[in-house]
Design a protein around this motif. Structure first.
Motif: not given
Lengths: 401, 425
Positions: A20-22, A24-26, B241, B244-246, B282, B307-309, B323
């Protein structure tokens, strides 16, 4: 000499987990270990183990007269080693008989031949090393590119690597009036022999065997031997190329596919003048009749026998281009996990899942895809790729400082 | 009150708004009977819920028969019914193509089940619901006024009014013009209009919606009161929360349908990425335009930045707001639009289209025309790069939020009720 050349593709991709998008980065673990293990175990029980045992029996029974060839993709070898060492052992036994030939391909069953000569060569080298390591120093002499993808240019790259022959599809649009039942040579590198799949007879076994609406159902060994006897006498080689999973997985045991194969060699020996050969034997014993020109790449997929199963729609092209943009960066990073993931992400199946050809071949694509729609496949792959890009850039920054 | 959905089983803003309103009414000690087509058993025990599926119906009642006759033959010939998710969409189209049986025999049995979801059998359910409404109105005579939310419940409101003689207030959260643009679904429009005409008073969620009601439905302006929606909780959410991305994140969160203008977000994203590649866009949600948006993003070659969730539930919605550095709502026509207020609660600066009702109450947000992708791209770029403006919006936005309380809305509604009752007697 008239001869049958059996070649089986054995490949399993590392399928991606729902990413998932969430994540990414982890989360840097992309592979659906549970699904991949289950697929390997399931196919092992239905196909690899029983079919390997059957082939071993036939080889013993016919004392050096029955032979086949395999191309085992690197992603399959890796998964087999982890999830099915019993299957690996049975393949090693088969190769040890001397009647089973192994071919080389790109390690991760990739589309690199279409994009980068460097990467193509690196992946072939990796496959050579791995086959050598697992099969007692074995060195293949014949090459088979991913899904029989081939062009004059790809043939030339294969010739450069020193191979004697290459396998591809006997696609109608390149053969025209010519027959696939001869040996041809590459248009640019005449030393490289080109073996063409006879798709009619191959697909009679691989696709139509259990089709009850097919006029020739049920297919028996007598019928099949009658058909091969009907091939004009001057045509010397019958190349039967197919997925190994045909036996027991695409065609279930209940269809009688194992019985068919069990009796086929005997029927061939007693009722025809055909023998069995491996691709390298065909290459050594049969002279090419002419060059074959393939300016635009062909493959064995779908009605079109072209690249549209993997490339061509916007999603496939976007994913493919973004992935290979990373090549230079990845080459500069000496990290085993980055290298591994880079290879596994190149596996052609990821692009196959994004195919939007929903007509006659759509159902085949659906059968092989773990996703509900090509759009889901694309989103998942791009999420993973986005994370991979972050990792690559981070590693590169670490190296620079 | 007649509704069609209630939290937690909601597919859009209607359920949330009903919930807030009931809560606000509770605050003012108003007794509410809230009727929804299907109860799931886990709603908060605030209102006296009547499960429409549990009501025994006396179909021999003449007035019922008349009602049934008036409503049975309305068919949805368009797929653009409100909040139609992909799952319901499929069911609905399957229904439309394969198993349309205009009168279901089960209607004539004593008790029947409502699916409780939009889509399949929608029109049939609307009319059945009206039938049940009439029964409820007869059984529960201890109420003063009837309040129906959106067209799905209008026939129920009309039926209840007819049988009880009590006044009717209809509440318009969205009109057919918002959902479908100019190509309206005629049967839906007819129901909406019939509801507004039969009503003693009409409540609209924004001035924008009131204008449509007056212009397109021919309702006198004096009969329409604007009651803006509010937020359940205006406190600022400090989420733990973490991103996680820069890169900075720009978010679209909502149904991916014509009404929400997702394509303008995609085009604006392309313009921003061309200037600053260090941004991630997103698109969260699902809807009938999702695949087209995915295709367009691939075509614009920005899928590693966009991105698509899929549809987000529960915590994921909060995480997404938490975020986000910018929230964009490019709706083509939004009667209200409660989502930007949620974004403000997460201290996320918002860009909203001028074609949204929420623009009337949120002053500290950037407002652009939905079609003006250049202005949208400019605004996104500005909020990402010029800290001053985004900091200002964060502070002032949260101040504004505190004024938007459901108690206030409910108080105004009580006034509307009182006025309506007074006019009657």
């Amino acid at each position: 000499m008239r001869t049958i050349c059996f070649y089986f593709q054995v490949h399993q991709p590392f399928r991606l987990k729902p990413y998932r998008f969430f994540d990414i980065g982890e989360d840097h673990h992309y592979w659906d270990d549970y699904l991949n293990r289950n697929v390997i175990r399931k196919v092992a029980q239905k196909c690899y183990l029983p079919m390997n045992a059957l082939l071993l029996d036939l080889i013993h029974q016919h004392k050096g007269k029955f032979k086949v060839a395999f191309s085992l993709s690197g992603t399959f070898l890796d998964q087999m080693e982890t999830y099915a060492p019993d299957v690996l052992e049975s393949f090693q036994k088969l190769v040890a008989t001397g009647q089973v030939e192994l071919l080389n391909e790109t390690y991760t069953h990739s589309l690199a031949a279409l994009k980068s000569k460097d990467e193509f060569q690196a992946l072939v080298k990796k496959h050579q090393d791995r086959i050598k390591e697992l099969f007692n120093g074995y060195q293949p002499k014949v090459f088979r590119n991913t899904e029989l993808i081939y062009s004059d240019q790809i043939g030339a790259m294969v010739a450069d690597l020193g191979y004697e022959a290459v396998l591809t599809e006997g696609a109608k649009h390149i053969l025209g009036w010519k027959s696939p039942n001869y040996v041809y040579s590459n248009a640019n590198a005449p030393k490289l022999k080109v073996l063409l799949k006879n798709f009619l007879l191959s697909d009679d076994i691989a696709f139509r065997f259990s089709n009850k609406t097919w006029a020739d159902y049920p297919l028996t060994t007598e019928k099949f031997v009658n058909w091969i006897n009907a091939i004009p006498k001057e045509e010397q080689v019958l190349n039967l190329f197919m997925d190994y999973e045909t036996f027991g997985e695409h065609q279930w045991a209940e269809t009688g596919i194992f019985e068919f194969m069990k009796h086929l060699p005997e029927a061939v020996f007693s009722n025809s003048d055909f023998t069995f050969s491996t691709p390298s034997e065909v290459a050594a014993n049969v002279s090419p009749v002419s060059k074959i020109h393939v300016p635009v790449p062909i493959s064995w997929a779908d009605e079109e026998r072209d690249l549209t199963a993997w490339l061509g729609n916007d999603m496939q092209d976007e994913a493919f281009d973004r992935l290979y943009e990373l090549e230079k960066l990845v080459k500069g990073i000496d990290d085993p996990e980055i290298k591994r993931d880079w290879g596994y992400l190149q596996t052609s199946d990821h692009f196959y899942y994004m195919c939007t050809k929903f007509f006659s071949d759509g159902s085949v694509h659906e059968y092989f895809s773990p996703y509900d729609t090509p759009y889901d496949a694309f989103i998942n792959f791009m999420n993973v790729l986005s994370d991979f890009m972050l990792r690559v850039k981070q590693k590169q920054a670490e190296l620079q400082s | 009150m007649f509704g069609w959905e209630f939290p937690p089983h909601i597919s859009g803003g209607l359920g949330t708004a009903c919930y807030g309103l009931v809560k606000g009414m509770n605050h003012h000690h108003q007794q509410v009977i809230f009727v929804v087509p299907k109860l799931w058993g886990d709603e908060e025990p605030m209102a006296d819920f009547v499960n429409a599926s549990d009501v025994r119906i006396d179909y021999r009642e003449k007035r019922f028969k008349k009602f049934w006759k008036n409503l049975t033959y309305l068919e949805v010939s368009s797929f653009l019914v409100p909040y139609l998710g992909p799952e319901e969409f499929k069911k609905f189209t399957d229904y439309a193509v394969h198993d349309r049986t205009d009168v279901d025999e089960s209607i004539f049995s004593n008790k029947f089940e409502f699916s409780g979801k939009y889509g399949k059998n929608l029109m049939e359910e609307v009319s059945r619901y009206a039938l049940v409404a009439a029964q409820i109105a007869r059984d529960k005579n201890n109420f003063d006024i009837i309040h129906a939310h959106d067209w799905l419940a209008f026939p129920a409101g009309i039926a209840a009014k007819e049988i009880s003689g009590k006044p009717l207030v209809v509440h318009v959260h969205a009109t057919e013009f918002d959902r479908s643009g100019e190509t309206v679904n005629q049967p839906v429009y007819d129901i909406e209009r019939a509801g507004m005409e039969a009503a003693d008073h009409v409540v609209a969620v924004s001035q924008l919606t009131k204008n449509i009601i007056v212009k397109k439905y021919g309702i006198p302006a004096s009969k329409v009161t604007v009651l803006h929606n509010a937020v359940l909780d205006s406190s600022i959410i400090k989420s733990k929360y973490e991103k996680k991305v820069p890169e900075k994140i720009v978010t679209f969160l909502g149904r991916i349908t014509f009404q929400k203008g997702p394509e303008y977000f995609v085009e604006a994203a392309k313009k921003v990425i061309e200037r600053d590649p260090n941004v991630r866009f997103v698109m969260a949600g699902s809807g009938d335009l999702l695949n087209r948006m995915i295709h367009r993003v691939a075509e614009l070659r920005m899928a590693t930045r966009f991105h698509f969730t899929g549809f987000l539930k529960g915590n994921d919605v909060d995480h997404m707001y938490a975020i986000s550095d910018v929230y964009v709502m490019p709706s083509v026509s939004e009667p209200f639009g409660i989502a930007p207020l949620e974004a403000v609660r997460h201290n996320t600066p918002v860009i909203i289209s001028k074609q949204s009702g929420v623009a009337e109450v949120l002053r500290n947000a950037i407002k652009v025309d939905f079609w003006d992708v250049d202005a949208m791209a400019d605004a996104i770029f500005a909020l990402l790069h010029y800290d001053g403006i985004s900091r200002m919006f964060k502070e002032l936005g949260s101040e504004e939020l505190k004024k938007l309380k459901w108690e206030h809305v409910a108080a105004k509604l009580v006034t509307v009720y009182e006025k309506t009752l007074a006019e009657r007697s």
